[in-house]
Design a protein around this motif. Structure first.
Motif, PDB file in Angstrom:
ATOM      1  N   HIS A   3      69.264  70.483  44.533  1.00 37.65           N
ATOM      2  CA  HIS A   3      69.521  69.752  42.930  1.00 37.65           C
ATOM      3  C   HIS A   3      68.924  68.864  43.272  1.00 37.65           C
ATOM      4  O   HIS A   3      67.955  68.194  42.172  1.00 37.65           O
ATOM      5  CB  HIS A   3      70.811  69.248  42.354  1.00 37.65           C
ATOM      6  CG  HIS A   3      70.531  69.146  40.974  1.00 37.65           C
ATOM      7  ND1 HIS A   3      70.115  70.001  40.022  1.00 37.65           N
ATOM      8  CD2 HIS A   3      71.086  68.144  40.248  1.00 37.65           C
ATOM      9  CE1 HIS A   3      70.368  69.163  38.728  1.00 37.65           C
ATOM     10  NE2 HIS A   3      70.754  68.071  39.568  1.00 37.65           N
ATOM     11  N   GLU A   4      68.953  67.763  44.181  1.00 40.25           N
ATOM     12  CA  GLU A   4      67.937  66.768  44.242  1.00 40.25           C
ATOM     13  C   GLU A   4      66.449  66.793  44.417  1.00 40.25           C
ATOM     14  O   GLU A   4      65.910  66.059  44.184  1.00 40.25           O
ATOM     15  CB  GLU A   4      68.407  65.359  45.221  1.00 40.25           C
ATOM     16  CG  GLU A   4      69.868  65.398  44.741  1.00 40.25           C
ATOM     17  CD  GLU A   4      71.006  65.810  45.619  1.00 40.25           C
ATOM     18  OE1 GLU A   4      70.643  67.199  46.448  1.00 40.25           O
ATOM     19  OE2 GLU A   4      72.383  66.350  45.570  1.00 40.25           O
ATOM     20  N   THR A   8      65.656  68.084  36.586  1.00 37.03           N
ATOM     21  CA  THR A   8      67.141  67.964  36.033  1.00 37.03           C
ATOM     22  C   THR A   8      67.899  69.310  35.630  1.00 37.03           C
ATOM     23  O   THR A   8      67.156  69.863  34.911  1.00 37.03           O
ATOM     24  CB  THR A   8      67.469  66.873  35.071  1.00 37.03           C
ATOM     25  OG1 THR A   8      66.265  67.169  33.783  1.00 37.03           O
ATOM     26  CG2 THR A   8      67.007  65.650  36.163  1.00 37.03           C
ATOM     27  N   ASP A  10      69.844  70.015  32.543  1.00 34.05           N
ATOM     28  CA  ASP A  10      70.824  69.803  31.264  1.00 34.05           C
ATOM     29  C   ASP A  10      72.102  70.870  31.345  1.00 34.05           C
ATOM     30  O   ASP A  10      71.772  72.265  31.747  1.00 34.05           O
ATOM     31  CB  ASP A  10      70.605  69.572  30.058  1.00 34.05           C
ATOM     32  CG  ASP A  10      70.011  70.475  29.880  1.00 34.05           C
ATOM     33  OD1 ASP A  10      70.350  71.705  28.461  1.00 34.05           O
ATOM     34  OD2 ASP A  10      68.671  71.539  29.901  1.00 34.05           O
ATOM     35  N   CYS A  45      79.685  67.021  27.034  1.00 35.12           N
ATOM     36  CA  CYS A  45      78.485  66.346  27.805  1.00 35.12           C
ATOM     37  C   CYS A  45      77.542  65.817  27.296  1.00 35.12           C
ATOM     38  O   CYS A  45      76.833  64.548  26.946  1.00 35.12           O
ATOM     39  CB  CYS A  45      77.736  67.045  28.420  1.00 35.12           C
ATOM     40  SG  CYS A  45      78.812  67.458  30.188  1.00 35.12           S
ATOM     41  N   ILE A  50      75.090  62.306  29.108  1.00 39.92           N
ATOM     42  CA  ILE A  50      75.400  63.519  30.248  1.00 39.92           C
ATOM     43  C   ILE A  50      74.484  64.256  29.734  1.00 39.92           C
ATOM     44  O   ILE A  50      74.671  65.653  29.180  1.00 39.92           O
ATOM     45  CB  ILE A  50      76.502  63.535  30.683  1.00 39.92           C
ATOM     46  CG1 ILE A  50      77.652  63.333  31.073  1.00 39.92           C
ATOM     47  CG2 ILE A  50      76.018  64.779  31.983  1.00 39.92           C
ATOM     48  CD1 ILE A  50      78.953  62.900  30.863  1.00 39.92           C
ATOM     49  N   ASP A  52      72.016  65.566  32.914  1.00 41.56           N
ATOM     50  CA  ASP A  52      72.130  66.632  33.685  1.00 41.56           C
ATOM     51  C   ASP A  52      73.573  66.645  34.929  1.00 41.56           C
ATOM     52  O   ASP A  52      73.794  66.086  35.193  1.00 41.56           O
ATOM     53  CB  ASP A  52      70.945  65.496  34.622  1.00 41.56           C
ATOM     54  CG  ASP A  52      71.181  66.310  36.233  1.00 41.56           C
ATOM     55  OD1 ASP A  52      71.465  67.268  36.683  1.00 41.56           O
ATOM     56  OD2 ASP A  52      70.384  65.389  37.273  1.00 41.56           O
ATOM     57  N   GLY A  54      73.915  67.646  37.324  1.00 42.33           N
ATOM     58  CA  GLY A  54      74.174  66.984  38.634  1.00 42.33           C
ATOM     59  C   GLY A  54      74.840  65.513  39.008  1.00 42.33           C
ATOM     60  O   GLY A  54      74.944  65.063  40.211  1.00 42.33           O
ATOM     61  N   ASN A  55      75.072  65.106  37.483  1.00 41.22           N
ATOM     62  CA  ASN A  55      75.488  63.369  37.476  1.00 41.22           C
ATOM     63  C   ASN A  55      77.006  63.776  37.196  1.00 41.22           C
ATOM     64  O   ASN A  55      77.605  62.619  36.606  1.00 41.22           O
ATOM     65  CB  ASN A  55      75.146  62.858  36.441  1.00 41.22           C
ATOM     66  CG  ASN A  55      73.185  62.475  36.850  1.00 41.22           C
ATOM     67  OD1 ASN A  55      73.209  62.723  37.956  1.00 41.22           O
ATOM     68  ND2 ASN A  55      72.579  61.869  35.458  1.00 41.22           N
ATOM     69  N   SER A  57      81.207  63.871  37.820  1.00 38.02           N
ATOM     70  CA  SER A  57      81.615  63.145  38.917  1.00 38.02           C
ATOM     71  C   SER A  57      83.417  63.850  38.359  1.00 38.02           C
ATOM     72  O   SER A  57      83.579  64.079  37.205  1.00 38.02           O
ATOM     73  CB  SER A  57      81.289  61.793  38.712  1.00 38.02           C
ATOM     74  OG  SER A  57      81.940  61.462  37.970  1.00 38.02           O
ATOM     75  N   HIS A  60      84.209  62.257  35.258  1.00 38.97           N
ATOM     76  CA  HIS A  60      84.210  62.421  33.838  1.00 38.97           C
ATOM     77  C   HIS A  60      85.052  64.120  33.758  1.00 38.97           C
ATOM     78  O   HIS A  60      85.236  64.257  32.441  1.00 38.97           O
ATOM     79  CB  HIS A  60      82.311  63.285  34.148  1.00 38.97           C
ATOM     80  CG  HIS A  60      81.117  62.323  33.684  1.00 38.97           C
ATOM     81  ND1 HIS A  60      80.799  62.545  35.038  1.00 38.97           N
ATOM     82  CD2 HIS A  60      80.670  61.343  33.571  1.00 38.97           C
ATOM     83  CE1 HIS A  60      80.387  61.374  35.418  1.00 38.97           C
ATOM     84  NE2 HIS A  60      79.970  60.465  33.741  1.00 38.97           N
ATOM     85  N   VAL A 102      75.469  71.486  41.918  1.00 37.05           N
ATOM     86  CA  VAL A 102      76.749  69.763  41.132  1.00 37.05           C
ATOM     87  C   VAL A 102      77.001  69.758  42.943  1.00 37.05           C
ATOM     88  O   VAL A 102      76.395  71.053  43.799  1.00 37.05           O
ATOM     89  CB  VAL A 102      77.494  70.229  40.651  1.00 37.05           C
ATOM     90  CG1 VAL A 102      77.085  70.240  39.252  1.00 37.05           C
ATOM     91  CG2 VAL A 102      78.870  71.470  41.220  1.00 37.05           C
TER      92      VAL A 102
END
Length: 127
Positions: A3-4, A8, A10, A45, A50, A52, A54-55, A57, A60, A102
């Motif tokens: 993913h990195e 992104t 959503d 989100c 939020i 993405d 991928g952000n 955690s 959250h 994720v």
């Protein structure tokens, strides 16, 4: 490709991808229930900036759980058990893990409340 290394993803688009994937795997009623509950997560989100998945955690996920308990309602305005909201979320996050959107451990950070061992309460009985 992780993913990195990609653009992104959503939450709204991630939800659409999940629903498309699950459409052939589950009954229509199950898919509708997941969609209704996960739309609340997508809404949360959005409200919390939020943009993405991928952000996301464990923090959250905890905050979403607290938000749900403070008053998230179903479409018919009756409270819905937290467990009913979190089970589809965990399945959704497992899907996102499978497409590397994720982290590997994120789905395991969804803490499910224990199911009540008691029978229906007066609130749940239909007369």
């Amino acid at each position: 490709m992780s993913h990195e290394e990609t653009d992104t993803l959503d939450p709204r688009t991630a939800l659409q991808m999940y629903l498309q994937q699950r459409r052939s795997e589950v009954a229509d009623a199950t898919l509708s229930a997941h969609e209704r509950r996960l739309r609340k997560f997508v809404e949360w989100c959005r409200e919390n900036d939020i943009d993405d998945v991928g952000n996301l955690s464990g923090y959250h996920l905890h905050e979403f759980s607290v938000w749900w308990q403070k008053g998230a309602k179903t479409d018919d305005l009756s409270p819905e058990p937290l467990r009913s909201a979190l089970l589809p979320l965990r399945v959704f996050l497992r899907f996102l893990r499978s497409i590397d959107a994720v982290g590997e451990e994120l789905p395991d950070k969804v803490i499910l409340p224990k199911e009540s061992s008691r029978g229906p309460t007066a609130r749940h009985l239909r007369i």
